[in-house]
Design an enzyme around this catalytic site. Sequence first.
Site, short mmCIF file in Angstrom:
data_model
loop_
_atom_site.label_atom_id
_atom_site.label_comp_id
_atom_site.label_asym_id
_atom_site.label_seq_id
_atom_site.Cartn_x
_atom_site.Cartn_y
_atom_site.Cartn_z
N LYS A 1 0.86 -1.18 0.00
CA LYS A 1 0.00 0.00 0.00
C LYS A 1 0.89 1.23 0.00
O LYS A 1 1.67 1.45 0.93
CB LYS A 1 -0.90 0.00 1.22
CG LYS A 1 -1.76 1.26 1.31
CD LYS A 1 -2.79 1.17 2.40
CE LYS A 1 -3.57 2.48 2.49
NZ LYS A 1 -4.58 2.44 3.55
N LYS B 1 -2.08 -1.53 -3.90
CA LYS B 1 -2.94 -0.37 -3.85
C LYS B 1 -2.12 0.90 -3.91
O LYS B 1 -1.15 1.00 -3.16
CB LYS B 1 -3.73 -0.43 -2.54
CG LYS B 1 -4.62 0.76 -2.29
CD LYS B 1 -5.22 0.65 -0.93
CE LYS B 1 -5.97 1.93 -0.65
NZ LYS B 1 -6.38 2.01 0.72
C1 PBG Z 1 -7.57 3.26 5.36
C2 PBG Z 1 -7.78 3.21 3.90
C3 PBG Z 1 -7.58 4.19 2.92
C4 PBG Z 1 -8.07 3.67 1.73
C5 PBG Z 1 -8.50 2.38 1.99
N1 PBG Z 1 -8.29 2.10 3.33
C6 PBG Z 1 -7.11 5.59 3.02
C7 PBG Z 1 -5.74 5.93 3.40
O1 PBG Z 1 -4.86 5.09 3.57
O2 PBG Z 1 -5.55 7.12 3.59
C8 PBG Z 1 -8.12 4.39 0.42
C9 PBG Z 1 -9.14 3.88 -0.53
C10 PBG Z 1 -9.42 4.76 -1.70
O3 PBG Z 1 -8.78 5.81 -1.91
O4 PBG Z 1 -10.34 4.41 -2.43
N2 PBG Z 1 -6.26 3.38 5.77
#
Ligand code: PBG
Length: 323
Positions: free
Chosen positions: A195, A248
């Site tokens: 991520k 992601k």
């Molecule tokens: C929680 C999380 C996030 C997303 C999914 N889980 C946001 C972040 O890390 O700030 C983003 C999902 C999206 O942008 O569609 N940590």
Amino acid sequence: MYFPVYRPRRFRRTENLRRMVRETRVSIDQLVYPLFVMPGSGLKNPVPSMPGVFQFSVDRLMDEVREVSRLKIPGVILFGIPSEKDERGSEAYADDAAVQQAVRAIKDAFPDLVVMTDVCLCEYTSHGHCGLLDGTEVHNDSTLEVLAEVALSHARAGADLVAPSDMMDGRVAAIRDALDENGFDQTGVVAYSAKYCSAFYGPFREAVDSAPQFGDRRSYQMDVCNAREALREVELDIEEGADMVMVKPALSYLDIIRKVKDEYDRPVAAYNVSGEYAMVKAAGAKGWIDEERVMMEILVSIVRAGADLIITYFAKDAARLLQ
Ligand code: PBG
């Protein structure tokens, strides 16, 4: 005059010829639809930067889930909005909070639908970070205990899969242990392994009001420049017991999806995130692109890169086209 013997255009001549040699197909089976759930009743609030996406109270959520199920989308992932935020994000593991209620309601009405839950603290903490603070630092190991509590509360509610998205080190092992010790050996862990610290999450943070109140997420989410590090993250998560791994965002990270797919034997999920959705919707609304074609081209590219599953806000739109 010389002509090539092999002419690639021969197979492009008609739609049926193209169908016969088509290498990649997107199927409804691969789609997961994200849902935002909030406390209260009778609520369906639009998220301005994500046309077609809403924050639902549990009662109103059920119509949306019925539509998802009617479209034969196999699963959803739930995100929660708390009634109150605090330092520890304690509503994240409250058995009667919005997500836990939604899981119970969905599994009750649609037992076959796969229910995944996002396990993180950023929506629930007053400071907006994904873990507990020690001064201005996000403290890794104390956060693990809370994340395990969150995952357990989701499992108790009936979630099929829990998906930690916090990026703390060791969280998959902590969650797997807690689940197993409490008799949830059938609850799977989908690890947001690679991520990245991405600007593409902007609209999501508006949807759940989770922007950090100070600083940023660079000390826990991955540097966008790193590819080999993603493989180390995936390897660790698999060692710790991840059943599925995730990359992601998706679009700017197709190379990462491909590498993970080639190197490991776990199912690979890709998260086609909020900013990727918002860009297409915005340009589509202005008539600058053909939204449907761009959407399908994006989904095909993610599957072609190696994703088995796509978490996408386009799931319903795509499923309608793919019926
Ligand atoms: C929680 C999380 C996030 C997303 C999914 N889980 C946001 C972040 O890390 O700030 C983003 C999902 C999206 O942008 O569609 N940590």
